[in-house]
Design an enzyme around this catalytic site. Structure first.
Site, PDB file in Angstrom:
ATOM      1  N   HIS A 252       0.822  -1.215   0.000  1.00  0.00           N
ATOM      2  CA  HIS A 252       0.000   0.000   0.000  1.00  0.00           C
ATOM      3  C   HIS A 252       0.857   1.268   0.000  1.00  0.00           C
ATOM      4  O   HIS A 252       0.520   2.268   0.642  1.00  0.00           O
ATOM      5  CB  HIS A 252      -0.951   0.002   1.199  1.00  0.00           C
ATOM      6  CG  HIS A 252      -1.991  -1.065   1.134  1.00  0.00           C
ATOM      7  ND1 HIS A 252      -3.144  -0.947   0.390  1.00  0.00           N
ATOM      8  CD2 HIS A 252      -2.039  -2.300   1.710  1.00  0.00           C
ATOM      9  CE1 HIS A 252      -3.876  -2.052   0.520  1.00  0.00           C
ATOM     10  NE2 HIS A 252      -3.219  -2.892   1.304  1.00  0.00           N
ATOM     11  N   ASP A 312      -0.619  -5.144   6.039  1.00  0.00           N
ATOM     12  CA  ASP A 312      -1.582  -6.042   5.388  1.00  0.00           C
ATOM     13  C   ASP A 312      -1.333  -6.126   3.886  1.00  0.00           C
ATOM     14  O   ASP A 312      -0.717  -5.253   3.289  1.00  0.00           O
ATOM     15  CB  ASP A 312      -3.013  -5.558   5.633  1.00  0.00           C
ATOM     16  CG  ASP A 312      -3.269  -4.193   5.007  1.00  0.00           C
ATOM     17  OD1 ASP A 312      -2.407  -3.310   5.158  1.00  0.00           O
ATOM     18  OD2 ASP A 312      -4.326  -4.009   4.377  1.00  0.00           O
ATOM     19  N   GLU A 313      -1.830  -7.193   3.288  1.00  0.00           N
ATOM     20  CA  GLU A 313      -1.911  -7.373   1.839  1.00  0.00           C
ATOM     21  C   GLU A 313      -0.594  -7.065   1.115  1.00  0.00           C
ATOM     22  O   GLU A 313      -0.564  -6.347   0.120  1.00  0.00           O
ATOM     23  CB  GLU A 313      -3.031  -6.491   1.269  1.00  0.00           C
ATOM     24  CG  GLU A 313      -4.408  -6.867   1.795  1.00  0.00           C
ATOM     25  CD  GLU A 313      -5.526  -6.030   1.180  1.00  0.00           C
ATOM     26  OE1 GLU A 313      -6.542  -6.615   0.795  1.00  0.00           O
ATOM     27  OE2 GLU A 313      -5.360  -4.797   1.080  1.00  0.00           O
ATOM     28  N   VAL A 314       0.488  -7.610   1.608  1.00  0.00           N
ATOM     29  CA  VAL A 314       1.774  -7.431   0.930  1.00  0.00           C
ATOM     30  C   VAL A 314       1.794  -8.322  -0.309  1.00  0.00           C
ATOM     31  O   VAL A 314       1.582  -9.537  -0.227  1.00  0.00           O
ATOM     32  CB  VAL A 314       2.945  -7.772   1.866  1.00  0.00           C
ATOM     33  CG1 VAL A 314       4.270  -7.581   1.144  1.00  0.00           C
ATOM     34  CG2 VAL A 314       2.883  -6.897   3.121  1.00  0.00           C
TER      35      VAL A 314
END
Length: 521
Positions: A252, A312-314
């Protein structure tokens, strides 16, 4: 705190099945009517004149006097008709420690006693008095300016009662953020989780890296200057709300790239939101001094004892496609398991934050990917399997907060607030109930920014957020949707009266004073 002698005559015993029908959101921990019945219709009343009613205190707190001014304005919003039978001229407010700092563990306890001719609010801190003043204002019947005579002992069930706003996907103006913070205080929330930057834009204007804002924001008009940020922090403080900043890394972070060449992993065809770049490149040693300078600034600007580090969400696919990164991993004995690469990055980041003497919160992947984290880490659950995460994390001694079932951006037709109301952060299997459940600090109500901006975020957020807000404050046993239904609609109308465009909670009905955009702008 001593109760007035009159309360010793009270014979009311309140259970979950016979709670007084009062228009309070969130509902207090303990309510006793000064009557021989639990029905509010048989309670005696106090009558006020909102134009002359005063709050009195011996405290010298400047903040408390500002809070008084705020609640005087709320009282004077009523369509007043002069009466001759006023019985209650003022509310006495007693603060035990008026100089207490605003921290997560700061007491917000208060007691409120209203009799026909006198009323007293006692609190440990100014912030507890804020909560009590909100309750007092909610008790005013706007039809005849009466209040029930009662005694309330109140305190939050959870210390961490947050709401999250995403200002990267769409920009939210300072004025709109203030309205959202003000509304949050009406439901006794105490943490504003500011997801201030993300892939689409970097609106935070850093002092140490000004190009992040200049090159990463949507435009020079869609930014938060240092004065804007300080204005939000001060405004939040005056409403008893802690501002928790989040800089989500290593994923992100696409909006960081223009200002920091080489900072992101180059992975053509595998990047974030259609770009050629993905997460921060952990192999680039130049990354870590940048992070240290930036987080040093953040921890100096934001007085919160916490910072949210994201995690999160790497996007492992980007890392995997970069041959240079793969070669670096081999040299540094990091296997093809990209959780190990993430662990390398997070370990270095946590050392930086630890050196700044800040506590930190991370999204749950940091825990579920088995990264090497310290015992002080707070796990923030957002995925559907949150109960299993809580079960495991609390058994290992980690503190947790919940967001998984409180994503307000996932709207649906009808009274979707009811599903938010039915979710409880401690409803997971435990082997040691007290010790594990006490590690659940509370939760955060999330409004992600994909489809909200200044045009719709206000009414889409409230009063839907009031349902989980009550779950975070009120007694555990208070789960009856039917008991909440008239109260949340009354709360919605109260917000409308105060100038906030809260959307309806019921399929039909009206407020005594309807919201008119032109009237409030």
């Amino acid at each position: 705190m001593l109760l007035p002698a009159l309360l010793s005559l009270l014979i009311v015993t309140v259970h979950s099945v016979d709670l007084p029908r009062l228009p309070l959101v969130p509902y207090p921990q303990h309510v006793s009517l000064l009557s021989s019945s639990s029905s509010s219709s048989s309670s005696s009343s106090a009558l006020i004149d909102p134009l002359t009613f005063t709050f009195s205190t011996t405290s010298s707190s400047v903040l408390l006097k500002e809070v008084f001014d705020r609640y005087h304005k709320y009282l004077k919003l009523h369509d007043f008709v002069q009466k001759l039978n006023v019985t209650l001229p003022n509310l006495e407010v007693v603060i035990e420690d008026p100089d207490e700092e605003l921290l997560l563990m700061t007491s917000e306890n208060y007691t409120l006693t209203i009799q026909t001719n006198s009323a007293i609010l006692q609190a440990d801190t100014v912030f507890g008095a804020m909560r009590g003043l909100e309750t007092f204002s909610q008790l005013v019947n706007t039809n005849n300016y009466s209040l029930p005579t009662l005694h309330i002992e109140d305190y939050p069930r959870y210390k961490f009662r947050g709401f999250m706003l995403d200002t990267s996907r769409h920009y939210l103006s300072v004025g709109v953020l203030k309205q959202l913070i003000r509304a949050a205080s009406w439901s006794k929330l105490n943490v504003f989780h500011w997801h201030i930057v993300d892939d689409p834009s970097f609106p935070y204007c850093s002092v140490v890296y000004p190009d992040l804002c200049r090159k990463g924001a949507f435009s020079p008009h869609h930014v938060y200057s240092q004065s804007d940020v300080l204005e939000i922090i001060l405004f939040s403080y005056k409403h008893g709300v802690i501002v928790l900043p989040e800089l989500d890394t290593p994923g992100h972070t696409l909006s960081w790239g223009a200002a920091l060449p080489g900072f992101l992993t180059h992975c053509p065809g595998h990047g974030n939101i259609g770009s050629d770049y993905g997460p921060i490149d952990p192999s680039n040693d130049a990354v870590y001094p940048v992070l240290k300078k930036l987080f040093t600034e953040i921890t100096n600007v934001f007085p919160s004892e916490f910072v949210h580090l994201g995690g999160d969400e790497v996007h492992y696919g980007c890392w995997k496609s970069d041959q240079n990164l793969t070669n670096w991993m081999a040299v540094h004995n990091i296997s093809g398991n990209y959780e190990e690469l993430e662990d390398y990055y997070e370990t270095r980041l946590l050392k930086i934050v630890n050196s700044l003497n800040k506590n930190y919160i991370v999204w749950e992947e940091i825990y579920t990917h088995h990264l090497d984290i310290t015992p002080e880490t707070i796990i923030h659950a957002w995925l559907p399997n949150w109960k299993k995460v809580f079960q495991n994390a609390t058994s290992e001694g980690y503190r947790c907060i919940l967001s998984a079932c409180w994503y307000l951006n996932r709207i649906s037709y009808g009274e979707d607030w009811q599903r938010f109301y039915k979710c409880d952060p401690r409803s997971f299997n435990v082997t040691a109930p007290y010790s594990q459940q006490q590690l659940v600090l509370g939760g955060t109500i999330c409004m992600w920014g994909e489809y909200v901006d200044n045009t719709n975020v206000l009414h889409r957020t409230w009063p839907r957020a009031s349902a989980p807000a009550e779950r975070l404050w009120a007694p555990e046993y208070l789960t009856d949707v039917k008991f909440m239904e008239p109260r949340i609609e009354a709360h919605r109308c109260r917000m409308v009266r105060r100038g906030y465009p809260a959307e309806p909670t019921l399929s039909r009905g009206h407020c005594h004073v309807e919201y008119t955009w032109a009237t409030h702008h």
